[in-house]
Write a protein that holds these residues in place. Structure first.
Motif, short mmCIF file in Angstrom:
data_model
loop_
_atom_site.label_atom_id
_atom_site.label_comp_id
_atom_site.label_asym_id
_atom_site.label_seq_id
_atom_site.Cartn_x
_atom_site.Cartn_y
_atom_site.Cartn_z
N THR A 195 46.44 48.33 55.87
CA THR A 195 47.72 47.78 56.28
C THR A 195 48.86 48.60 55.67
O THR A 195 48.89 48.81 54.46
CB THR A 195 47.86 46.31 55.85
N GLU A 196 49.76 49.06 56.52
CA GLU A 196 50.92 49.80 56.03
C GLU A 196 51.78 48.85 55.21
O GLU A 196 52.12 47.76 55.66
CB GLU A 196 51.71 50.35 57.22
N ARG A 197 52.08 49.26 53.99
CA ARG A 197 52.82 48.38 53.11
C ARG A 197 53.72 49.18 52.19
O ARG A 197 53.49 50.35 51.93
CB ARG A 197 51.87 47.50 52.31
N TRP A 198 54.72 48.49 51.67
CA TRP A 198 55.71 49.10 50.79
C TRP A 198 55.15 49.32 49.39
O TRP A 198 55.36 50.34 48.78
CB TRP A 198 56.96 48.22 50.75
N HIS A 199 54.44 48.34 48.86
CA HIS A 199 53.92 48.39 47.49
C HIS A 199 52.40 48.55 47.54
O HIS A 199 51.73 47.85 48.30
CB HIS A 199 54.29 47.09 46.75
N PRO A 200 51.81 49.42 46.73
CA PRO A 200 50.36 49.64 46.82
C PRO A 200 49.50 48.45 46.41
O PRO A 200 48.36 48.33 46.85
CB PRO A 200 50.12 50.83 45.88
N ASP A 201 50.03 47.54 45.57
CA ASP A 201 49.22 46.45 45.06
C ASP A 201 49.47 45.11 45.71
O ASP A 201 48.79 44.13 45.40
CB ASP A 201 49.43 46.30 43.54
N PHE A 202 50.46 45.03 46.60
CA PHE A 202 50.84 43.77 47.22
C PHE A 202 51.16 43.96 48.68
O PHE A 202 51.53 45.05 49.11
CB PHE A 202 52.09 43.18 46.54
N LEU A 203 51.06 42.88 49.43
CA LEU A 203 51.61 42.83 50.79
C LEU A 203 52.82 41.92 50.75
O LEU A 203 52.72 40.77 50.29
CB LEU A 203 50.58 42.29 51.79
N GLU A 204 53.94 42.43 51.19
CA GLU A 204 55.12 41.59 51.31
C GLU A 204 54.87 40.57 52.41
O GLU A 204 53.98 40.74 53.24
CB GLU A 204 56.35 42.45 51.63
N ARG A 205 55.67 39.53 52.44
CA ARG A 205 55.44 38.44 53.38
C ARG A 205 55.35 38.94 54.82
O ARG A 205 54.42 38.59 55.55
CB ARG A 205 56.52 37.37 53.24
N ARG A 206 56.31 39.73 55.27
CA ARG A 206 56.30 40.18 56.67
C ARG A 206 55.07 41.04 56.97
O ARG A 206 54.54 41.00 58.08
CB ARG A 206 57.59 40.91 57.03
N GLU A 207 54.61 41.81 55.99
CA GLU A 207 53.42 42.64 56.19
C GLU A 207 52.18 41.77 56.35
O GLU A 207 51.37 41.98 57.26
CB GLU A 207 53.25 43.60 55.00
N ALA A 208 52.03 40.80 55.46
CA ALA A 208 50.86 39.91 55.52
C ALA A 208 50.92 39.01 56.75
O ALA A 208 49.88 38.79 57.40
CB ALA A 208 50.78 39.05 54.26
N GLU A 209 52.10 38.52 57.09
CA GLU A 209 52.23 37.66 58.27
C GLU A 209 51.81 38.40 59.53
O GLU A 209 51.20 37.81 60.42
CB GLU A 209 53.66 37.14 58.41
N GLY A 210 52.15 39.69 59.61
CA GLY A 210 51.75 40.48 60.77
C GLY A 210 50.24 40.51 60.94
O GLY A 210 49.72 40.33 62.03
N VAL A 211 49.54 40.72 59.84
CA VAL A 211 48.07 40.74 59.87
C VAL A 211 47.54 39.38 60.31
O VAL A 211 46.66 39.28 61.17
CB VAL A 211 47.49 41.13 58.49
N LEU A 212 48.06 38.32 59.72
CA LEU A 212 47.56 36.97 60.03
C LEU A 212 47.86 36.58 61.47
O LEU A 212 47.00 36.01 62.15
CB LEU A 212 48.16 35.96 59.05
N LEU A 213 49.04 36.90 61.96
CA LEU A 213 49.37 36.57 63.35
C LEU A 213 48.50 37.34 64.34
O LEU A 213 48.12 36.80 65.38
CB LEU A 213 50.85 36.84 63.63
#
Length: 89
Positions: free
Chosen positions: A17-35
């Motif tokens: 998953t493309e993300r801003w921080h290597p150790d976390f998914l920001e809310r919008r990043e994680a929500e995209g995966v879940l949706l």
């Protein structure tokens, strides 16, 4: 509980998953995966509340694993819990 095979797949999703921080998914990043998993925005909101254990607005790897596990359960017709089960905490 999250089986080791499923956990490997979840970690692969996290890594891909493309993300801003290597150790976390920001809310919008994680929500995209879940949706994209096919669950509703309302279910994503419940899953977020359950999975973001420290309420910091982002998901660590373990929190993301919990979120994906809950999303998979929901897709299989299992009702979302009102509180996070101990085995997922």
């Amino acid at each position: 509980s999250v089986e080791s095979i499923q956990l490997g797949r979840i970690h692969a999703i996290f890594e891909s998953t493309e993300r801003w921080h290597p150790d976390f998914l920001e809310r919008r990043e994680a929500e995209g995966v879940l949706l994209r998993s096919g669950i509703s925005a309302e279910d994503v909101e419940v899953i977020w509340r359950l999975s973001d254990a420290d309420s910091d607005g982002r998901l660590s790897r373990p929190e993301f694993a919990c979120a994906v596990h809950l999303a998979n359960q929901k897709r299989q017709g299992v009702a979302l819990p009102s509180e996070l089960p101990a085995e997922l905490a």
